[in-house]
Motif scaffolding. Structure first.
Motif, PDB file in Angstrom:
ATOM      1  N   ARG A   1       0.822  -1.210   0.000  1.00  0.00           N
ATOM      2  CA  ARG A   1       0.000   0.000   0.000  1.00  0.00           C
ATOM      3  C   ARG A   1       0.857   1.263   0.000  1.00  0.00           C
ATOM      4  NH1 ARG A   1      -5.065  -1.355   4.075  1.00  0.00           N
ATOM      5  NH2 ARG A   1      -5.801  -3.193   2.948  1.00  0.00           N
ATOM      6  N   GLN A   2       1.965   1.229   0.724  1.00  0.00           N
ATOM      7  CA  GLN A   2       2.868   2.386   0.746  1.00  0.00           C
ATOM      8  C   GLN A   2       3.472   2.611  -0.634  1.00  0.00           C
ATOM      9  OE1 GLN A   2       3.318   4.501   3.358  1.00  0.00           O
ATOM     10  NE2 GLN A   2       4.564   5.761   2.002  1.00  0.00           N
ATOM     11  N   ALA A   3       3.827   1.533  -1.310  1.00  0.00           N
ATOM     12  CA  ALA A   3       4.382   1.657  -2.661  1.00  0.00           C
ATOM     13  C   ALA A   3       3.372   2.281  -3.613  1.00  0.00           C
ATOM     14  CB  ALA A   3       4.827   0.277  -3.175  1.00  0.00           C
ATOM     15  N   ARG A   4       2.113   1.897  -3.511  1.00  0.00           N
ATOM     16  CA  ARG A   4       1.071   2.473  -4.375  1.00  0.00           C
ATOM     17  C   ARG A   4       0.914   3.965  -4.080  1.00  0.00           C
ATOM     18  NH1 ARG A   4      -2.420  -0.146  -7.420  1.00  0.00           N
ATOM     19  NH2 ARG A   4      -0.407  -1.092  -7.798  1.00  0.00           N
ATOM     20  N   LEU A   5       0.882   4.332  -2.811  1.00  0.00           N
ATOM     21  CA  LEU A   5       0.785   5.744  -2.438  1.00  0.00           C
ATOM     22  C   LEU A   5       1.937   6.538  -3.047  1.00  0.00           C
ATOM     23  CD1 LEU A   5      -0.247   8.189  -0.790  1.00  0.00           C
ATOM     24  CD2 LEU A   5       1.062   7.270   1.150  1.00  0.00           C
ATOM     25  N   GLN A   6       3.146   6.033  -2.910  1.00  0.00           N
ATOM     26  CA  GLN A   6       4.306   6.752  -3.436  1.00  0.00           C
ATOM     27  C   GLN A   6       4.273   6.829  -4.959  1.00  0.00           C
ATOM     28  OE1 GLN A   6       7.187   4.323  -1.328  1.00  0.00           O
ATOM     29  NE2 GLN A   6       7.692   6.058   0.000  1.00  0.00           N
ATOM     30  N   GLU A   7       3.783   5.792  -5.612  1.00  0.00           N
ATOM     31  CA  GLU A   7       3.658   5.812  -7.065  1.00  0.00           C
ATOM     32  C   GLU A   7       2.682   6.898  -7.509  1.00  0.00           C
ATOM     33  OE1 GLU A   7       2.537   2.784 -10.726  1.00  0.00           O
ATOM     34  OE2 GLU A   7       1.963   2.253  -8.695  1.00  0.00           O
ATOM     35  N   VAL A   8       1.543   6.980  -6.849  1.00  0.00           N
ATOM     36  CA  VAL A   8       0.543   7.989  -7.194  1.00  0.00           C
ATOM     37  C   VAL A   8       1.094   9.386  -6.938  1.00  0.00           C
ATOM     38  CG1 VAL A   8      -1.744   8.913  -6.617  1.00  0.00           C
ATOM     39  CG2 VAL A   8      -1.402   6.443  -6.838  1.00  0.00           C
ATOM     40  N   GLU A   9       1.732   9.572  -5.799  1.00  0.00           N
ATOM     41  CA  GLU A   9       2.296  10.882  -5.475  1.00  0.00           C
ATOM     42  C   GLU A   9       3.355  11.317  -6.492  1.00  0.00           C
ATOM     43  OE1 GLU A   9       1.944  11.173  -0.631  1.00  0.00           O
ATOM     44  OE2 GLU A   9       3.614  10.041  -1.480  1.00  0.00           O
ATOM     45  N   SER A  10       4.096  10.361  -7.027  1.00  0.00           N
ATOM     46  CA  SER A  10       5.155  10.715  -7.981  1.00  0.00           C
ATOM     47  C   SER A  10       4.610  11.007  -9.379  1.00  0.00           C
ATOM     48  CB  SER A  10       6.196   9.600  -8.060  1.00  0.00           C
ATOM     49  OG  SER A  10       5.692   8.466  -8.736  1.00  0.00           O
ATOM     50  N   LYS A  11       3.416  10.504  -9.701  1.00  0.00           N
ATOM     51  CA  LYS A  11       2.881  10.641 -11.059  1.00  0.00           C
ATOM     52  C   LYS A  11       1.796  11.698 -11.204  1.00  0.00           C
ATOM     53  CE  LYS A  11       3.915   5.976 -12.531  1.00  0.00           C
ATOM     54  NZ  LYS A  11       3.434   4.725 -13.066  1.00  0.00           N
ATOM     55  N   LEU A  12       1.061  11.969 -10.147  1.00  0.00           N
ATOM     56  CA  LEU A  12      -0.110  12.846 -10.274  1.00  0.00           C
ATOM     57  C   LEU A  12      -0.168  13.886  -9.167  1.00  0.00           C
ATOM     58  CD1 LEU A  12      -2.755  10.049 -10.966  1.00  0.00           C
ATOM     59  CD2 LEU A  12      -1.764  11.600 -12.654  1.00  0.00           C
ATOM     60  N   GLU A  13      -0.529  15.097  -9.547  1.00  0.00           N
ATOM     61  CA  GLU A  13      -0.797  16.157  -8.573  1.00  0.00           C
ATOM     62  C   GLU A  13      -2.300  16.112  -8.299  1.00  0.00           C
ATOM     63  OE1 GLU A  13      -0.023  19.071  -5.920  1.00  0.00           O
ATOM     64  OE2 GLU A  13       1.503  18.090  -7.134  1.00  0.00           O
ATOM     65  N   PRO A  14      -2.706  15.846  -7.054  1.00  0.00           N
ATOM     66  CA  PRO A  14      -4.143  15.685  -6.803  1.00  0.00           C
ATOM     67  C   PRO A  14      -4.924  17.000  -6.941  1.00  0.00           C
ATOM     68  CG  PRO A  14      -2.936  15.646  -4.738  1.00  0.00           C
ATOM     69  CD  PRO A  14      -1.906  15.683  -5.844  1.00  0.00           C
ATOM     70  N   LEU A  15      -6.157  16.860  -7.414  1.00  0.00           N
ATOM     71  CA  LEU A  15      -7.059  18.009  -7.453  1.00  0.00           C
ATOM     72  C   LEU A  15      -7.557  18.258  -6.039  1.00  0.00           C
ATOM     73  CD1 LEU A  15      -9.164  17.110 -10.628  1.00  0.00           C
ATOM     74  CD2 LEU A  15      -7.271  18.737 -10.446  1.00  0.00           C
ATOM     75  N   PRO A  16      -7.564  19.502  -5.595  1.00  0.00           N
ATOM     76  CA  PRO A  16      -7.959  19.784  -4.208  1.00  0.00           C
ATOM     77  C   PRO A  16      -9.476  19.766  -4.014  1.00  0.00           C
ATOM     78  CG  PRO A  16      -7.498  21.825  -5.357  1.00  0.00           C
ATOM     79  CD  PRO A  16      -7.156  20.705  -6.319  1.00  0.00           C
ATOM     80  N   LEU A  17      -9.875  19.603  -2.781  1.00  0.00           N
ATOM     81  CA  LEU A  17     -11.268  19.827  -2.409  1.00  0.00           C
ATOM     82  C   LEU A  17     -11.342  21.332  -2.107  1.00  0.00           C
ATOM     83  CD1 LEU A  17     -14.014  18.422  -1.871  1.00  0.00           C
ATOM     84  CD2 LEU A  17     -13.416  18.501   0.535  1.00  0.00           C
ATOM     85  N   ASP A  18     -11.450  22.113  -3.165  1.00  0.00           N
ATOM     86  CA  ASP A  18     -11.445  23.563  -3.052  1.00  0.00           C
ATOM     87  C   ASP A  18     -12.865  24.101  -2.873  1.00  0.00           C
ATOM     88  OD1 ASP A  18     -12.515  23.242  -5.584  1.00  0.00           O
ATOM     89  OD2 ASP A  18     -10.793  24.117  -6.627  1.00  0.00           O
ATOM     90  N   ALA A  19     -13.022  25.415  -2.944  1.00  0.00           N
ATOM     91  CA  ALA A  19     -14.335  26.027  -2.730  1.00  0.00           C
ATOM     92  C   ALA A  19     -15.358  25.542  -3.758  1.00  0.00           C
ATOM     93  CB  ALA A  19     -14.219  27.549  -2.758  1.00  0.00           C
ATOM     94  N   ALA A  20     -14.949  25.399  -5.004  1.00  0.00           N
ATOM     95  CA  ALA A  20     -15.878  24.924  -6.039  1.00  0.00           C
ATOM     96  C   ALA A  20     -16.324  23.494  -5.739  1.00  0.00           C
ATOM     97  CB  ALA A  20     -15.227  25.007  -7.417  1.00  0.00           C
ATOM     98  N   ALA A  21     -15.393  22.641  -5.337  1.00  0.00           N
ATOM     99  CA  ALA A  21     -15.746  21.260  -4.999  1.00  0.00           C
ATOM    100  C   ALA A  21     -16.617  21.218  -3.740  1.00  0.00           C
ATOM    101  CB  ALA A  21     -14.486  20.421  -4.814  1.00  0.00           C
ATOM    102  N   ALA A  22     -16.364  22.100  -2.802  1.00  0.00           N
ATOM    103  CA  ALA A  22     -17.196  22.156  -1.596  1.00  0.00           C
ATOM    104  C   ALA A  22     -18.630  22.528  -1.957  1.00  0.00           C
ATOM    105  CB  ALA A  22     -16.610  23.159  -0.595  1.00  0.00           C
ATOM    106  N   ARG A  23     -18.798  23.463  -2.872  1.00  0.00           N
ATOM    107  CA  ARG A  23     -20.154  23.814  -3.320  1.00  0.00           C
ATOM    108  C   ARG A  23     -20.783  22.638  -4.066  1.00  0.00           C
ATOM    109  NH1 ARG A  23     -17.441  28.603  -4.104  1.00  0.00           N
ATOM    110  NH2 ARG A  23     -17.085  28.182  -6.305  1.00  0.00           N
TER     111      ARG A  23
END
Length: 131
Positions: free
Chosen positions: A53-75
């Motif tokens: 599971r740690q390896a998968r987390l690190q793989e995702v972190e190295s390949k993709l910048e996550p979209l935030p739960l910003d104000a638009a997503a909160a709405r």
């Protein structure tokens, strides 16, 4: 060119050849998925599973910048919760799933998932693609 937001279930299985074939050309993940993946190693039953599971987390972190739960997503979350409730579902046990759906809604992305039932009632708000 297709684009979509990957649900956590897809990220967990993204090395499965059937999943790879079904992915859109451009993929994104939400910060909520990253949070779920970060919890995974701590919840694993064995050290080997924690390491996987740690390896998968690190793989995702190295390949993709996550979209935030910003104000638009909160709405968007308000609309997503209303859609779930209108479909006769409780929003409480699926908060993370609904926040991921809200991120897809706010960013105009289809949501790719292995668990389409988690998003029942949201068809008027987002496109759910079952893999």
């Amino acid at each position: 060119m297709t684009s979509g937001l990957l649900d956590t279930s897809v990220v967990i299985d993204w090395h499965d050849p059937a999943v790879l074939l079904a992915l859109p050309d451009e993929v994104a993940v939400s910060a909520i998925t990253l949070a779920e993946l970060a919890a995974g190693p701590h919840l694993a039953a064995t050290p080997a599973e924690a390491a996987r599971r740690q390896a998968r987390l690190q793989e995702v972190e190295s390949k993709l910048e996550p979209l935030p739960l910003d104000a638009a997503a909160a709405r968007s979350y308000g609309q997503i919760v209303a859609g779930a409730v209108d479909a006769g579902r409780s929003h409480r046990p699926r908060v993370a799933d609904l926040m991921i759906a809200a991120t897809a809604h706010a960013n105009g992305l289809a949501l790719y998932t292995r668990n389409p039932g988690d998003f029942t009632g949201l068809d008027d708000l987002i496109t759910v693609v079952s893999i």
